[in-house]
Scaffold this active site. Structure first.
Site, PDB file in Angstrom:
ATOM      1  N   ASP A  61       0.800  -1.225   0.000  1.00  0.00           N
ATOM      2  CA  ASP A  61       0.000   0.000   0.000  1.00  0.00           C
ATOM      3  C   ASP A  61       0.832   1.272   0.000  1.00  0.00           C
ATOM      4  OD1 ASP A  61       0.869  -0.413   2.606  1.00  0.00           O
ATOM      5  OD2 ASP A  61      -1.114  -0.241   3.517  1.00  0.00           O
ATOM      6  N   ASP A 435       3.009   1.509  13.758  1.00  0.00           N
ATOM      7  CA  ASP A 435       2.354   0.216  14.015  1.00  0.00           C
ATOM      8  C   ASP A 435       3.190  -0.712  14.896  1.00  0.00           C
ATOM      9  OD1 ASP A 435       0.175   0.937  12.426  1.00  0.00           O
ATOM     10  OD2 ASP A 435       1.070   0.091  10.624  1.00  0.00           O
TER      11      ASP A 435
END
Length: 721
Positions: A61, A435
């Protein structure tokens, strides 16, 4: 597409530099390599070539595309060619990837990260040498490779009988077609309105080589009406498939034994999917059948997404769940066209394969599966942090056979890096990573043995070490008190004892620790600054007429490396510059600077010497931020950092991501910014650079933190290990 981008893409890999670049600045050859973490980001799709052995590609992505090197059992990045200039780094988001079934050397990418009006236009890239060099065509719309729906597909498809014909399903602009191998595109028409397309699939059995394939399927991403459409004339006209189930949102489709299989959910994903099913459609009979392995019910809510068919065994397919948070996602196999299914992950073991941090994670966002057409036991699945593979996809689990999966992410580095710290002692590098929190890097060739920072607390936007006490560190994170401190160079961490209400409500922001390691100054999101003298057990509000943003554009204070009472703060949204001479107890505005700059940096060993990268150039203050002057010769500066001085020099080496003499590259200055040496060429641009740092113990070594390609280490070619 801007001319600089077009020229750069067409030349990438053919020559190290354009002739104009050679005269721009002295060049020193550097060796560049990824520092190993492995994975770390969402791999949104995997595509095997149908006939060429071991030819597998991955799309991500925000981190570009990769090709699998079976001999090395590692991934090779194939899109490290985009710079930040002109928004080209948005093309690091790959929404879809397509291969020419008749020519294994040809690969196509549909690139563009966002569809907002402020985003840059998308492009289709094409290569005739498996991604070593690229051509490009700008598109008159935007694509959302980092938006909802990015795990669906494939939206870009090459006609299996005529490689000149391609179709592209867009994020919100309908279906587009090319008849000259991707060089030119036109709106295809025939489908309802301007909306997103989730997949395009040619039925190869309906055609013959040399002529366009007549039967094509496409899925719509939105709308209350039919979602599955079919063309019988090569995409000239389209009609909804009769009898289709209501509310069908197809994530992936596959043809097997003359039947069309659909993995569907009730949302685009990768989050928020709470229902779904698997359907089989037999076009010859016009018959539909629900072949869902397990139906979502009660608290066990999820959808279906990944789908792979065995080309040698009609009716043998694999399908994955999506967002099955309550019980954990699963992969099911059928060998009878969906009449019965067996779960595979429940009978599996997961081998981290030299990547310790994944032991703390469980597979999620399994939006795509890929089955090796030459080795039907070899199955891959994607996750939000990398890819897993097994050689035992045909195991007889009903008889107790188990599958072993390996985390196969060597060479695939997709972390988003928010900060890098190279302290004067201890580990040579520590990272703050989206993350995954962050890592302590002692061996650049191996994923950190200790895994992620502990306690793990999600993304880590800020990391700071005390200049005079480098083992004293502070980080911000998503934990219960939004931050932690370390006394041992990041080996262990303890959470703050408390957090301001703004930090808990709006986000952690960034904290800095004073040069002597005693005081922490913190700017949470949506807040003014705070300070603490007890490692975050308590906080006092600073006197300051500033409030930080609540948006994703995080910024925070910088500690002076020589004077523990001085802190500085640059607001990139307004351009306001603030300084404190009392340890962060108060901040006053001292300057008004251009907005949109990079990270403010304080030069090691010097009180009040500050460097600010701006799109209009690099500025230097030698009076603690009261005044800034531009450094001549630097046209654009994105990020700046410092490392060990050159032999015989007193001031640190300065590293720059920017433009000098009309050339965009990485640079080093050994004389305080008076002159620059270019240390990278067109093959190393690495997209949007979020942070960089030099090593205070190794002259010439630079660390680069990217926005989706992990961490790079650059060293003079003669010194590289």
């Amino acid at each position: 597409m801007n001319r600089r981008f077009a020229a750069r893409i067409l030349l990438a890999g053919l020559a190290p530099l354009a002739s104009a670049a050679a005269a721009a600045a002295p060049f020193q050859a550097y060796t560049w390599r990824n520092l190993a973490i492995h994975g770390g980001g969402y791999v949104t799709g995997l595509v095997y070539h149908p006939s060429e052995p071991d030819l597998l590609y991955a799309r991500t992505d925000v981190g570009g595309a990769y090709r699998w090197d079976a001999a090395r059992r590692a991934w090779r990045p194939i899109t490290d060619i985009f710079s930040r200039a002109g928004g080209d780094s948005d093309l690091d988001g790959v929404l879809s990837l397509a291969l020419d079934p008749r020519d294994p050397d040809k690969v196509y990418l549909a690139c563009g990260e966002y569809t907002s009006e402020r985003a840059h236009p998308a492009a289709v890239l094409w290569s005739a040498d498996r991604g070593r060099t690229w051509g490009a065509t700008a598109l008159p719309f935007r694509l959302g490779a980092n938006e909802d729906g990015r795990g669906a597909g494939e939206r870009l498809a090459v006609d299996p009988h005529d490689g000149r014909v391609l179709f592209l399903g867009t994020s919100r602009d309908g279906l587009w077609a090319s008849t000259d191998a991707g060089r030119h595109w036109r709106a295809a028409g025939g489908l309802p309105g301007r909306q997103g397309i989730t997949f395009v699939l040619f039925d190869a059995a309906s055609g013959a080589d040399g002529r366009p394939t007549p039967v094509i399927y496409a899925g719509l991403a939105e709308g209350a009406g039919p979602a599955l459409f079919r063309s019988a004339d090569g995409g000239g006209t389209w009609a909804p498939v009769a009898g289709q189930p209501a509310g069908l949102l197809v994530q992936h489709a596959a043809l097997s034994g003359g039947a069309l299989y659909l993995a569907a959910g009730n949302g685009l994903g990768p989050n928020g999917v709470t229902g779904g099913a698997v359907w089989r459609f037999q076009p010859a009979a016009g018959r539909w059948r629900d072949v869902t392995p397990v139906r979502p019910a009660g608290a066990d809510r999820f959808g279906y997404a990944g789908l792979a068919a065995d080309p040698a065994r009609p009716g043998t397919l694999f399908v994955s769940t999506l967002d099955r948070w309550a019980r954990g996602d699963e992969i099911f196999r059928t060998e009878d066209g969906g009449a019965s299914w067996v779960p595979l992950l429940a009978a599996s073991s997961l081998d981290p394969a030299g990547t310790p941090y994944v032991s703390a994670l469980r597979p999620h966002w399994i939006s795509d599966l890929a089955l090796d057409p030459r080795h039907p036991g070899r199955l891959w699945f994607v996750t939000g942090y990398g890819v897993w593979t097994t050689e035992q996809a045909r195991a007889d689990v009903s008889r107790g056979e188990r599958l072993s999966w390996a985390f196969a992410d060597s060479g695939l580095e997709e972390t988003v890096v928010d900060e890098l710290v190279s302290p004067a002692e201890g580990a040579p590098l520590l990272s703050a990573v989206g993350d995954l929190g962050g890592f302590r890097h002692e061996d650049f060739a191996a994923s950190p043995a200790a895994g992620m920072f502990r306690p793990f607390a999600g993304g880590c936007p800020g990391l700071s070490a005390a200049a005079g006490e480098p083992r004293r560190m502070v980080r911000t994170d998503q934990g219960p008190t939004r931050g932690a401190v370390s006394d041992d160079g990041g080996l262990s961490w303890r959470n703050f004892g408390s957090a301001p209400a703004e930090a808990r409500e709006f986000g952690a922001g960034i904290a800095a620790i004073a040069a002597d390691g005693r005081r922490i100054v913190w700017l949470p999101k949506g807040s003014g600054p705070f300070y603490s003298d007890d490692d975050g057990s308590s906080w006092r509000r600073s006197r300051a007429a500033l409030v930080s943003t609540r948006t994703w554009k995080t910024y925070g204070p910088v500690a002076d490396p020589a004077n523990p009472r001085r802190f500085y703060l640059y607001d990139p949204l307004s351009g306001a510059f603030y300084a404190s001479a009392d340890g962060g107890e108060s901040f006053g505005q001292t300057a008004a600077l251009p907005a949109g700059g990079g990270l403010l940096r304080a030069e090691p060993g010097a009180e009040g010497r500050l460097w600010l990268p701006l799109e209009g150039g690099l500025r230097l203050s030698e009076d603690g931020g009261r005044t800034f002057r531009p450094l001549p010769g630097v046209a654009t500066a994105y990020q700046v950092g410092f490392g060990a001085p050159a032999p015989g020099a007193r001031r640190p080496a300065v590293y720059l991501d920017g433009e000098v003499g009309g050339v965009g590259a990485f640079f080093r200055s050994d004389d305080g910014g008076r002159t620059w040496v270019r240390i990278s060429d067109e093959r190393i641009r690495l997209g949007y650079i979020r942070t960089l740092a030099g090593d205070p113990r190794a002259y010439g070594r630079i660390y680069v933190g990217t926005s989706g390609r992990g961490i790079f280490v650059g060293e003079p070619a003669a010194a590289a290990r």
